[in-house]
Design a protein around this motif. Structure first.
Motif, PDB file in Angstrom:
ATOM      1  N   GLN A 226       0.850  -1.268   0.070  1.00 20.87           N
ATOM      2  CA  GLN A 226      -0.179   0.078   0.120  1.00 20.87           C
ATOM      3  C   GLN A 226       0.942   1.268  -0.101  1.00 20.87           C
ATOM      4  O   GLN A 226       0.223   2.251  -0.124  1.00 20.87           O
ATOM      5  CB  GLN A 226      -1.182   0.147   1.229  1.00 20.87           C
ATOM      6  N   TYR A 227       2.207   1.027   0.220  1.00 22.41           N
ATOM      7  CA  TYR A 227       3.179   2.276   0.307  1.00 22.41           C
ATOM      8  C   TYR A 227       4.021   2.614  -0.991  1.00 22.41           C
ATOM      9  O   TYR A 227       4.667   3.434  -1.151  1.00 22.41           O
ATOM     10  CB  TYR A 227       4.129   2.078   1.486  1.00 22.41           C
ATOM     11  N   VAL A 228       3.408   1.996  -2.041  1.00 21.18           N
ATOM     12  CA  VAL A 228       3.904   2.277  -3.412  1.00 21.18           C
ATOM     13  C   VAL A 228       2.449   2.296  -4.252  1.00 21.18           C
ATOM     14  O   VAL A 228       1.671   1.392  -4.437  1.00 21.18           O
ATOM     15  CB  VAL A 228       4.619   1.239  -4.301  1.00 21.18           C
ATOM     16  N   GLN A 229       2.569   3.677  -4.791  1.00 18.23           N
ATOM     17  CA  GLN A 229       1.029   4.285  -5.363  1.00 18.23           C
ATOM     18  C   GLN A 229       1.654   5.235  -6.435  1.00 18.23           C
ATOM     19  O   GLN A 229       2.718   5.283  -6.771  1.00 18.23           O
ATOM     20  CB  GLN A 229       0.196   4.926  -4.248  1.00 18.23           C
ATOM     21  N   ALA A 230       0.614   5.860  -7.041  1.00 16.80           N
ATOM     22  CA  ALA A 230       0.955   6.689  -8.412  1.00 16.80           C
ATOM     23  C   ALA A 230       0.722   8.069  -7.649  1.00 16.80           C
ATOM     24  O   ALA A 230      -0.087   8.777  -7.202  1.00 16.80           O
ATOM     25  CB  ALA A 230       0.035   6.385  -9.152  1.00 16.80           C
ATOM     26  N   HIS A 231       1.766   9.082  -8.379  1.00 21.20           N
ATOM     27  CA  HIS A 231       1.757  10.563  -8.169  1.00 21.20           C
ATOM     28  C   HIS A 231       1.268  10.786  -9.763  1.00 21.20           C
ATOM     29  O   HIS A 231       2.282  10.700 -10.495  1.00 21.20           O
ATOM     30  CB  HIS A 231       2.834  10.892  -7.682  1.00 21.20           C
ATOM     31  N   PHE A 232       0.005  11.120  -9.879  1.00 20.77           N
ATOM     32  CA  PHE A 232      -0.394  11.368 -11.399  1.00 20.77           C
ATOM     33  C   PHE A 232      -0.150  12.900 -11.624  1.00 20.77           C
ATOM     34  O   PHE A 232      -0.683  13.598 -10.977  1.00 20.77           O
ATOM     35  CB  PHE A 232      -1.971  10.887 -11.431  1.00 20.77           C
ATOM     36  N   ASP A 233       0.713  13.014 -12.877  1.00 12.50           N
ATOM     37  CA  ASP A 233       0.811  14.337 -13.357  1.00 12.50           C
ATOM     38  C   ASP A 233      -0.030  14.691 -14.551  1.00 12.50           C
ATOM     39  O   ASP A 233       0.072  13.832 -15.646  1.00 12.50           O
ATOM     40  CB  ASP A 233       2.150  14.781 -13.493  1.00 12.50           C
ATOM     41  N   THR A 234      -1.124  15.463 -14.641  1.00 13.45           N
ATOM     42  CA  THR A 234      -1.584  15.708 -15.536  1.00 13.45           C
ATOM     43  C   THR A 234      -1.206  16.246 -16.873  1.00 13.45           C
ATOM     44  O   THR A 234      -1.383  16.121 -17.923  1.00 13.45           O
ATOM     45  CB  THR A 234      -3.145  16.572 -15.422  1.00 13.45           C
TER      46      THR A 234
END
Length: 334
Positions: A226-234
């Protein structure tokens, strides 16, 4: 070249990723008609944030002044940047970072996340073992700093096949880049899990790695944490793709967001392809609806790479006002 000697402006250019733009067709009248001022816009529950790069820090404003300005403008949070020389650098430790967190608490603004340009001079997948080792050292320090600052969001650039803005970078073969990136995240993960800091993998596109949302999903899911997720950049994918297409595929993996504006109405290979919010070609109604559909209610952080030369507070207030309108907090009175 010794990256430690690079000036801040040059390193910020690394973070911007450049990018040519294709000239968009049409004059936008259809979009304007669909977003008529007379139509009541939906309200969204995402939180407003802004990156520190939009402020004249540290040249004209102190960190405290930046935090206060963000609060005064109506932001819920501010994203801070870890570098080599500022208040947020290896020169500081837990004591200094805790003091910054307390200062933010007293002002009444959250620290929405921590990011850094240092993944470019010290990529985790570099062919240079010394660069890789320094990158891992700095990433570990960032993880601790994020914890001490009171945020559970650390933006991580896992690797790069190529960096066109670095003439001295030796391209890394795709399979080698993938192997090294996975190894790097696996090594960083135990400390991140212990500190409860999320390693949020950012989509870059211009680095030639993780070029589709399906690749991002497979990469993130491979760690089963759960500590690897996405930082989404538009903005980073806007040259050839569209953020509203990525969001449904990334779905619940999106832990943090860079709300970066981009214009396709030009051919400029520079930072100028990234624009003040709403001064671009992003289909924001579609993007916001996509976030709502995947139940994202976290921070939307405006990322911009230089403060206004004159009246720098104008950018901060303009961005806050634009976000209020995008989120339906302010409606047109017509």
């Amino acid at each position: 070249m010794n990256p430690d000697s690079l000036k801040r402006r040059e390193l910020l250019a690394y973070a911007a990723f450049g990018g040519a733009a294709f000239v968009a067709s049409g004059n936008g009248n259809e979009s304007l008609a669909q977003d008529s001022l007379a139509v009541k816009r939906p309200k969204y529950s995402m939180k407003k944030s802004i990156n520190l790069w939009a402020f004249p820090y540290p040249d004209k404003m102190t960190l405290k002044q930046c935090l206060q300005l963000a609060k005064d403008a109506g932001f819920d949070g501010i994203e801070l940047n870890y570098d080599l020389e500022s208040d947020l650098s290896p020169k500081s430790d837990t004591k200094e970072f805790t003091a910054i967190r307390q200062m933010a608490d007293e002002i009444g603004i959250a620290i929405s996340g921590l990011c850094s340009f240092l993944f470019w001079p010290y990529p985790l997948t570099s062919n240079d073992p010394a660069e890789r080792a320094r990158g891992m050292e700095l990433a570990a320090k960032m993880t601790q700093a994020a914890h001490d600052l009171g945020t559970d969001n650390l933006l991580v650039v896992p690797g790069a096949v190529h960096m066109p803005w670095r003439a001295d970078h030796d391209p890394t073969p795709n399979d080698v880049c993938d192997k090294r990136a996975r190894e790097a995240i696996r090594r960083l993960l135990p400390k991140a899990e212990k500190l409860k800091v999320h390693l949020n993998i950012e989509n870059i596109f211009f680095n030639g790695f993780l070029l589709s949302p399906m690749e991002m999903v497979e990469f993130i899911d491979s760690f089963s944490s759960q500590y690897v997720q996405a930082h989404f950049d538009t903005g980073n994918i806007m040259e050839y793709q569209f953020p509203e297409h990525w969001i449904p595929i990334l779905g619940k993996r999106i832990k943090n967001v860079h709300l970066k504006e981009y214009t396709k109405n030009g051919t400029d290979h520079s930072l100028e392809s990234f624009r003040p919010l709403l001064d671009g070609t992003t289909n924001w109604p579609a993007v916001l609806e996509a976030f709502a559909e995947v139940n994202y209610d976290g921070y939307l952080t405006f990322e911009y790479f230089h403060a206004y030369q004159h009246f720098p507070e104008a950018l901060i207030y303009q961005t806050a006002d634009s976000l209020d309108r995008m989120l339906g907090l302010k409606q047109a009175n017509v």
